[in-house]
Enzyme design. Structure first.
Site, PDB file in Angstrom:
ATOM      1  N   SER A 164     -36.020  63.314 -38.738  1.00  0.00           N
ATOM      2  CA  SER A 164     -34.966  62.906 -39.793  1.00  0.00           C
ATOM      3  C   SER A 164     -35.715  61.581 -40.582  1.00  0.00           C
ATOM      4  O   SER A 164     -36.522  60.694 -39.813  1.00  0.00           O
ATOM      5  CB  SER A 164     -33.662  62.521 -39.162  1.00  0.00           C
ATOM      6  OG  SER A 164     -33.913  61.425 -38.253  1.00  0.00           O
ATOM      7  N   LYS A 196     -44.640  63.813 -27.711  1.00  0.00           N
ATOM      8  CA  LYS A 196     -43.300  63.934 -27.143  1.00  0.00           C
ATOM      9  C   LYS A 196     -42.512  64.903 -27.802  1.00  0.00           C
ATOM     10  O   LYS A 196     -42.186  64.929 -29.124  1.00  0.00           O
ATOM     11  CB  LYS A 196     -42.810  62.517 -27.504  1.00  0.00           C
ATOM     12  CG  LYS A 196     -41.193  62.477 -26.548  1.00  0.00           C
ATOM     13  CD  LYS A 196     -40.245  61.589 -27.146  1.00  0.00           C
ATOM     14  CE  LYS A 196     -39.386  62.130 -28.128  1.00  0.00           C
ATOM     15  NZ  LYS A 196     -38.362  63.256 -27.641  1.00  0.00           N
ATOM     16  N   ASN A 212     -36.846  71.724 -34.328  1.00  0.00           N
ATOM     17  CA  ASN A 212     -36.482  73.066 -35.273  1.00  0.00           C
ATOM     18  C   ASN A 212     -37.616  73.989 -35.006  1.00  0.00           C
ATOM     19  O   ASN A 212     -37.451  75.428 -35.104  1.00  0.00           O
ATOM     20  CB  ASN A 212     -35.851  72.530 -36.664  1.00  0.00           C
ATOM     21  CG  ASN A 212     -36.978  72.036 -37.160  1.00  0.00           C
ATOM     22  OD1 ASN A 212     -37.882  71.158 -36.709  1.00  0.00           O
ATOM     23  ND2 ASN A 212     -36.981  72.200 -38.680  1.00  0.00           N
ATOM     24  N   CYS A 253     -36.501  72.040 -42.295  1.00  0.00           N
ATOM     25  CA  CYS A 253     -36.749  71.058 -43.398  1.00  0.00           C
ATOM     26  C   CYS A 253     -36.928  71.464 -44.884  1.00  0.00           C
ATOM     27  O   CYS A 253     -36.406  70.969 -45.755  1.00  0.00           O
ATOM     28  CB  CYS A 253     -37.903  70.003 -43.152  1.00  0.00           C
ATOM     29  SG  CYS A 253     -39.463  70.833 -42.891  1.00  0.00           S
ATOM     30  N   GLU A 313     -28.292  66.004 -46.120  1.00  0.00           N
ATOM     31  CA  GLU A 313     -28.908  67.245 -45.595  1.00  0.00           C
ATOM     32  C   GLU A 313     -28.004  67.848 -44.400  1.00  0.00           C
ATOM     33  O   GLU A 313     -27.493  67.024 -43.735  1.00  0.00           O
ATOM     34  CB  GLU A 313     -30.309  66.751 -44.937  1.00  0.00           C
ATOM     35  CG  GLU A 313     -31.031  67.814 -44.300  1.00  0.00           C
ATOM     36  CD  GLU A 313     -32.259  67.582 -43.493  1.00  0.00           C
ATOM     37  OE1 GLU A 313     -32.329  66.299 -42.847  1.00  0.00           O
ATOM     38  OE2 GLU A 313     -33.422  68.373 -43.517  1.00  0.00           O
ATOM     39  N   GLU A 328     -43.158  63.331 -41.552  1.00  0.00           N
ATOM     40  CA  GLU A 328     -42.559  64.655 -42.301  1.00  0.00           C
ATOM     41  C   GLU A 328     -41.154  64.583 -42.099  1.00  0.00           C
ATOM     42  O   GLU A 328     -40.840  64.722 -40.911  1.00  0.00           O
ATOM     43  CB  GLU A 328     -43.217  65.875 -41.982  1.00  0.00           C
ATOM     44  CG  GLU A 328     -44.752  65.853 -42.082  1.00  0.00           C
ATOM     45  CD  GLU A 328     -45.161  65.920 -43.574  1.00  0.00           C
ATOM     46  OE1 GLU A 328     -44.250  66.312 -44.294  1.00  0.00           O
ATOM     47  OE2 GLU A 328     -46.300  65.658 -43.661  1.00  0.00           O
TER      48      GLU A 328
HETATM   49  P1  NAD Z   1     -34.738  63.412 -34.898  1.00  0.00           P
HETATM   50  O1  NAD Z   1     -35.304  62.275 -35.848  1.00  0.00           O
HETATM   51  O2  NAD Z   1     -33.286  63.013 -34.477  1.00  0.00           O
HETATM   52  O3  NAD Z   1     -35.789  63.606 -33.890  1.00  0.00           O
HETATM   53  C1  NAD Z   1     -37.066  64.118 -33.997  1.00  0.00           C
HETATM   54  C2  NAD Z   1     -37.864  63.515 -32.948  1.00  0.00           C
HETATM   55  O4  NAD Z   1     -37.844  62.049 -32.743  1.00  0.00           O
HETATM   56  C3  NAD Z   1     -37.320  63.922 -31.437  1.00  0.00           C
HETATM   57  O5  NAD Z   1     -38.462  64.124 -30.441  1.00  0.00           O
HETATM   58  C4  NAD Z   1     -36.620  62.736 -30.871  1.00  0.00           C
HETATM   59  O6  NAD Z   1     -36.493  62.783 -29.744  1.00  0.00           O
HETATM   60  C5  NAD Z   1     -37.275  61.514 -31.517  1.00  0.00           C
HETATM   61  N1  NAD Z   1     -36.608  60.348 -31.788  1.00  0.00           N
HETATM   62  C6  NAD Z   1     -35.278  60.191 -32.026  1.00  0.00           C
HETATM   63  N2  NAD Z   1     -34.997  58.977 -32.083  1.00  0.00           N
HETATM   64  C7  NAD Z   1     -36.226  58.165 -31.893  1.00  0.00           C
HETATM   65  C8  NAD Z   1     -36.354  57.087 -31.916  1.00  0.00           C
HETATM   66  N3  NAD Z   1     -35.475  55.939 -32.171  1.00  0.00           N
HETATM   67  N4  NAD Z   1     -37.567  56.463 -31.531  1.00  0.00           N
HETATM   68  C9  NAD Z   1     -38.629  57.477 -31.436  1.00  0.00           C
HETATM   69  N5  NAD Z   1     -38.243  58.787 -31.410  1.00  0.00           N
HETATM   70  C10 NAD Z   1     -37.094  59.230 -31.678  1.00  0.00           C
HETATM   71  O7  NAD Z   1     -34.560  64.604 -35.907  1.00  0.00           O
HETATM   72  P2  NAD Z   1     -33.984  66.157 -35.245  1.00  0.00           P
HETATM   73  O8  NAD Z   1     -32.919  66.142 -35.868  1.00  0.00           O
HETATM   74  O9  NAD Z   1     -34.821  66.496 -34.148  1.00  0.00           O
HETATM   75  O10 NAD Z   1     -34.996  67.132 -36.439  1.00  0.00           O
HETATM   76  C11 NAD Z   1     -34.281  67.463 -37.680  1.00  0.00           C
HETATM   77  C12 NAD Z   1     -34.625  66.540 -38.880  1.00  0.00           C
HETATM   78  O11 NAD Z   1     -36.023  66.725 -38.792  1.00  0.00           O
HETATM   79  C13 NAD Z   1     -34.228  67.101 -40.079  1.00  0.00           C
HETATM   80  O12 NAD Z   1     -34.108  65.917 -41.078  1.00  0.00           O
HETATM   81  C14 NAD Z   1     -35.476  67.870 -40.818  1.00  0.00           C
HETATM   82  O13 NAD Z   1     -35.328  67.849 -42.255  1.00  0.00           O
HETATM   83  C15 NAD Z   1     -36.548  66.780 -40.254  1.00  0.00           C
HETATM   84  N6  NAD Z   1     -37.811  68.076 -40.239  1.00  0.00           N
HETATM   85  C16 NAD Z   1     -38.860  67.538 -41.249  1.00  0.00           C
HETATM   86  C17 NAD Z   1     -39.972  68.647 -41.252  1.00  0.00           C
HETATM   87  C18 NAD Z   1     -40.907  68.157 -42.211  1.00  0.00           C
HETATM   88  O14 NAD Z   1     -41.923  68.794 -42.048  1.00  0.00           O
HETATM   89  N7  NAD Z   1     -40.725  67.438 -43.241  1.00  0.00           N
HETATM   90  C19 NAD Z   1     -40.196  69.537 -40.288  1.00  0.00           C
HETATM   91  C20 NAD Z   1     -39.159  69.689 -39.344  1.00  0.00           C
HETATM   92  C21 NAD Z   1     -38.117  68.868 -39.399  1.00  0.00           C
END
Ligand code: NAD
Length: 517
Positions: free
Chosen positions: A233, A181, A158, A288, A386, A254
């Protein structure tokens, strides 16, 4: 639709040509606005991660041995390159994420703010700090900051530059090697910045990018590095925290949010209605810290709902690579489906649609209107989960106490926004909120953009903080070095051990009463 310049795409494709030497499987990267393939990147493997970590580990000691000021100067040079290339970076962000140009600009600003803050403060924050020793004059105690070694950064799609690069900068300044990554939707946002970091002087072995799926590349990073910085997430955060726990390495995470806004009597409703369009729908709500719940005092609710609804209906959606639109696309059809499901579920269960509510395939494959709901009840998916899209629900509350209670009634605790009759009333409310950041008279920008202050979540919104001193000290191991001079802890002046032991506690108490202790 004016496309990004041909030069932007030529620059991207040249980068792929360099980085794609073999016939391994590749991952298609889509230009979100059109759904067409932009380029491909290699699908990385666990072996790629191991090789990148091994190279980083080998190179890291020499990097850490360079003076802090020298590492900081490289980050400052990177900042200047970001300023030079900001249009190119915004083109890449829009192409890969489908975001509006203003959301892309926010992200480039984030790179500028973080690089300046950590380049400027590194020496202060990382340099040796002398503290009060056990015995004044006899014990000199200094705290040093040793880098962790190799830091892994796993980033979402995002805000893909901010979450992969801004979080890597302090790790680099602190003397670590970094392996990143990026999310598979947005690898170029990281790759183009990697080129700028190398151009600024970061050694290639000190900063590596491995593209590929989270289940393979992400897991291997969590299982190989010395510290993990994760943004994504809460569910993935939990899984990665288990990896970190098994290995006893640190993790900063985060995670998600379900962020509340409180709107009270005495505030300027026109101003709130306008600002709320940005607070809720910046980056099409895929932020987020964006607002998904609004608690408005009953006495002003009708006026607020009408004015906010009208402003949302006036928002301009589109796919232009300029500042003419208010909101762009969602990242993917999957994300579109999540938002559509939340809205449909709420409608079926009795929610009222004040604005929006529909997908907009006429604009592009993944567009959805900014949507405002009222009459949302606990049984609806969007009440507590969310959405991470352009959907906000408005609830009426009787006054301040109910607003605070309902704002805090969530497992999440990332960001909150408060609009009250006065700044002091807003500030008094802020400290009662279970939220890592609180913005008074704005939605999310000022707290996030105050790079000198910590940013992160309470509850299931995260562990640890980015920004501020915490954002760099987490990438270090504090080491205490105490030098005992003149006398050591054996009985001095020929005293017997028995006499000496009886003197120790009164002596320590006397020392504790000295000025400055
Ligand atoms: P996600 O958790 O699906 O993926 C995030 C990253 O983790 C990606 O690079 C993905 O390839 C990797 N990933 C996914 N599964 C994994 C696993 N089992 N092992 C290792 N790596 C893995 O999240 P998303 O859908 O890409 O992002 C959206 C989420 O991120 C929302 O919940 C949002 O609120 C949160 N977010 C939080 C912040 C913050 O600062 N708190 C900032 C941006 C996004």
């Amino acid at each position: 639709m004016p496309a990004p310049s041909a030069e932007t795409f030529a620059r991207l494709r040249a980068l792929v040509a360099i980085d794609e030497p073999d016939e391994r499987p590749s991952l298609s990267v889509i230009e979100v606005f059109t759904g067409e393939q932009l380029a491909t990147v290699p699908v990385g493997t666990a072996e790629d991660v191991q090789a990148a970590v091994a190279r980083g580990r080998k190179a890291q000691a020499a990097w850490a041995a360079r003076p802090i000021k020298e590492r900081a100067a490289i980050v400052e040079r990177y900042r200047a390159l970001v300023a030079r290339d900001r249009d190119f970076l915004m083109d890449v962000l829009q192409a890969e994420c489908g975001k509006s140009r203003s959301a892309a600009q926010e992200e480039v600003l984030d790179l500028l703010l973080n690089s300046r803050y950590y380049a400027k403060e590194a020496d202060n924050l990382l340099g040796p700090q002398q503290v009060a020793g056990l015995l004044p004059g006899l014990v000199k105690t200094v705290v040093h900051r040793q880098p962790k070694g190799v830091v892994g950064v796993i980033a979402p799609w995002n805000y893909p530059m901010a979450m992969s690069i801004s979080d890597a900068l302090p790790a680099l300044v602190a003397g670590n090697a970094v392996v990143v990554k990026p999310d598979s939707n947005t690898p170029f946002c990281t790759l183009v910045n990697a080129e700028l970091l190398y151009e600024a002087g970061i050694p290639r072995d000190i900063f590596a990018v491995v593209t590929g799926p989270g289940s393979v590349v992400g897991n291997e990073i969590a299982d190989s590095v010395d510290f993990l910085m994760f943004t994504g997430s809460s569910n993935t955060g939990r899984k990665l925290a288990e990896h970190a726990g098994r290995r006893l390495i640190g993790i900063s995470a985060e995670l998600g949010g379900k962020n509340p806004m409180i709107v009270l009597e005495g505030t300027n409703i026109d101003k709130v209605a306008k600002a709320a369009t940005r607070a809720c729908f910046a980056n099409a709500g895929q932020l987020c810290i964006s607002i998904e719940r609004i608690y408005v005092q009953d006495s002003i609710a009708d006026e607020f709902i009408k004015k906010f609804g009208d402003k949302v209906k006036d928002m301009k959606l589109g796919s232009t690579y300029d500042y003419k639109t208010d909101m762009g696309s969602l990242i993917s059809e999957d994300q579109l489906k999540t938002v559509a499901d939340h809205v449909e579920d709420a409608k079926i269960k009795g929610a009222t649609v004040i604005a929006g509510g529909k997908a907009r395939p006429d604009l592009g494959p993944s567009f959805f209107e900014p949507t405002v709901l009222t009459d949302v009840t606990e049984d609806m998916i969007c009440a507590r989960n969310e959405t991470f899209g352009p959907l906000v629900s408005i609830y009426r509350v009787s006054g301040v106490d109910e607003a605070i209670e309902r704002a805090n009634d969530s497992e999440y605790g990332l960001n909150a926004s408060v609009w009250a009759a006065s700044d002091s009333e807003g500030e008094a409310i802020a400290t009662q909120l279970h939220s890592g950041t609180v913005n008074i008279n704005e939605g999310y920008g000022p707290a996030y953009g105050s790079t000198a202050a910590p940013m992160g979540g309470m509850g299931i919104s995260g562990i640890g903080r980015r920004h501020g001193p915490e954002g760099i000290l987490k990438y270090t191991e504090p080491q205490t070095v105490a030098t005992t001079r003149v006398l050591n802890l054996d009985p001095p002046f020929g005293l017997s051990n028995e006499v000496w032991q009886q003197l120790i506690t009164p002596l320590v108490q006397t020392v504790q009463r000295l000025p400055g202790r």
